[in-house]
Design a protein around this motif. Structure first.
Motif, PDB file in Angstrom:
ATOM      1  N   VAL A 281       0.849  -1.195   0.000  1.00 30.30           N
ATOM      2  CA  VAL A 281       0.000   0.000   0.000  1.00 30.30           C
ATOM      3  C   VAL A 281       0.883   1.243   0.000  1.00 30.30           C
ATOM      4  CG1 VAL A 281      -1.755   1.320   1.261  1.00 30.30           C
ATOM      5  CG2 VAL A 281      -1.849  -1.176   1.262  1.00 30.30           C
ATOM      6  N   TRP A 282       0.545   2.162  -0.916  1.00 34.88           N
ATOM      7  CA  TRP A 282       1.192   3.474  -0.975  1.00 34.88           C
ATOM      8  C   TRP A 282       0.075   4.489  -0.939  1.00 34.88           C
ATOM      9  CZ3 TRP A 282       2.376  -0.883  -3.436  1.00 34.88           C
ATOM     10  CH2 TRP A 282       3.684  -1.340  -3.389  1.00 34.88           C
ATOM     11  N   GLN A 283       0.273   5.566  -0.192  1.00 36.57           N
ATOM     12  CA  GLN A 283      -0.787   6.555  -0.094  1.00 36.57           C
ATOM     13  C   GLN A 283      -0.220   7.945   0.116  1.00 36.57           C
ATOM     14  OE1 GLN A 283      -3.367   5.170   2.987  1.00 36.57           O
ATOM     15  NE2 GLN A 283      -1.715   4.799   4.409  1.00 36.57           N
ATOM     16  N   GLY A 284      -1.041   8.928  -0.211  1.00 35.27           N
ATOM     17  CA  GLY A 284      -0.644  10.311  -0.036  1.00 35.27           C
ATOM     18  C   GLY A 284      -0.296  10.982  -1.355  1.00 35.27           C
ATOM     19  N   PRO A 285       0.162  12.221  -1.276  1.00 34.48           N
ATOM     20  CA  PRO A 285       0.412  13.001  -2.486  1.00 34.48           C
ATOM     21  C   PRO A 285       1.552  12.464  -3.351  1.00 34.48           C
ATOM     22  CG  PRO A 285       1.120  14.209  -0.536  1.00 34.48           C
ATOM     23  CD  PRO A 285       0.392  12.988  -0.051  1.00 34.48           C
ATOM     24  N   THR A 286       2.440  11.647  -2.787  1.00 34.81           N
ATOM     25  CA  THR A 286       3.563  11.095  -3.567  1.00 34.81           C
ATOM     26  C   THR A 286       3.412   9.592  -3.797  1.00 34.81           C
ATOM     27  OG1 THR A 286       4.888  10.750  -1.575  1.00 34.81           O
ATOM     28  CG2 THR A 286       5.160  12.875  -2.719  1.00 34.81           C
ATOM     29  N   ALA A 287       2.202   9.065  -3.670  1.00 28.91           N
ATOM     30  CA  ALA A 287       1.979   7.617  -3.785  1.00 28.91           C
ATOM     31  C   ALA A 287       2.506   7.053  -5.101  1.00 28.91           C
ATOM     32  CB  ALA A 287       0.489   7.294  -3.628  1.00 28.91           C
ATOM     33  N   ALA A 288       2.194   7.690  -6.219  1.00 22.36           N
ATOM     34  CA  ALA A 288       2.618   7.160  -7.522  1.00 22.36           C
ATOM     35  C   ALA A 288       4.141   7.154  -7.638  1.00 22.36           C
ATOM     36  CB  ALA A 288       1.992   7.964  -8.659  1.00 22.36           C
TER      37      ALA A 288
END
Length: 133
Positions: free
Chosen positions: A44-51
């Protein structure tokens, strides 16, 4: 920018940026917050820099495994459901990549994306990849 009528345009733009190895272009079509759920750890990656964070982990994992040259081809979407400012897309997908000199084709995957309107454009808010064969 993505076509303001068709959420698939934003999905295609993201996949095109992935295929070109351009994490900044991937991030540009994402909303804030963004979430990614993938089979690769940490999953899981999340937040404004997830990509961008996810892409960095893709490259690190690829280096560890000897994989590179990732490409995604989307099939005709199974669902493109739009409800006001929100959309949900499910599309079959095929991924190809090089693994230690061998071309690998992963078929039967499913790419599921949630989007929302930001100003006049569709933006990805979350995506999940279900690995195929």
């Amino acid at each position: 920018m993505p076509d303001s009528v068709d959420p698939m345009a934003a999905v295609r733009q993201y996949v095109d940026a992935f295929n070109e190895g351009d994490p900044a272009a991937m991030a540009a079509v994402c909303a804030d917050p963004m979430q990614i759920l993938d089979g690769m750890s940490p999953h899981v990656w999340q937040g404004p820099t997830a990509a961008e964070d996810w892409w960095a982990d893709v490259l690190a994992e690829g280096e560890h495994l000897g994989a590179s040259g990732y490409r995604i081809a989307l099939g005709e979407p199974r669902h493109v459901d739009v409800n006001g400012e929100n959309a949900y897309v499910v599309a079959p997908a095929t991924m190809t990549f090089d693994l230690r000199g061998n071309q690998i084709t992963q078929t039967g995957s499913v790419y599921t994306v949630a989007l929302r309107k930001v100003d006049a454009d569709w933006r990805l808010t979350a995506w999940a990849w279900a690995k195929g064969a």
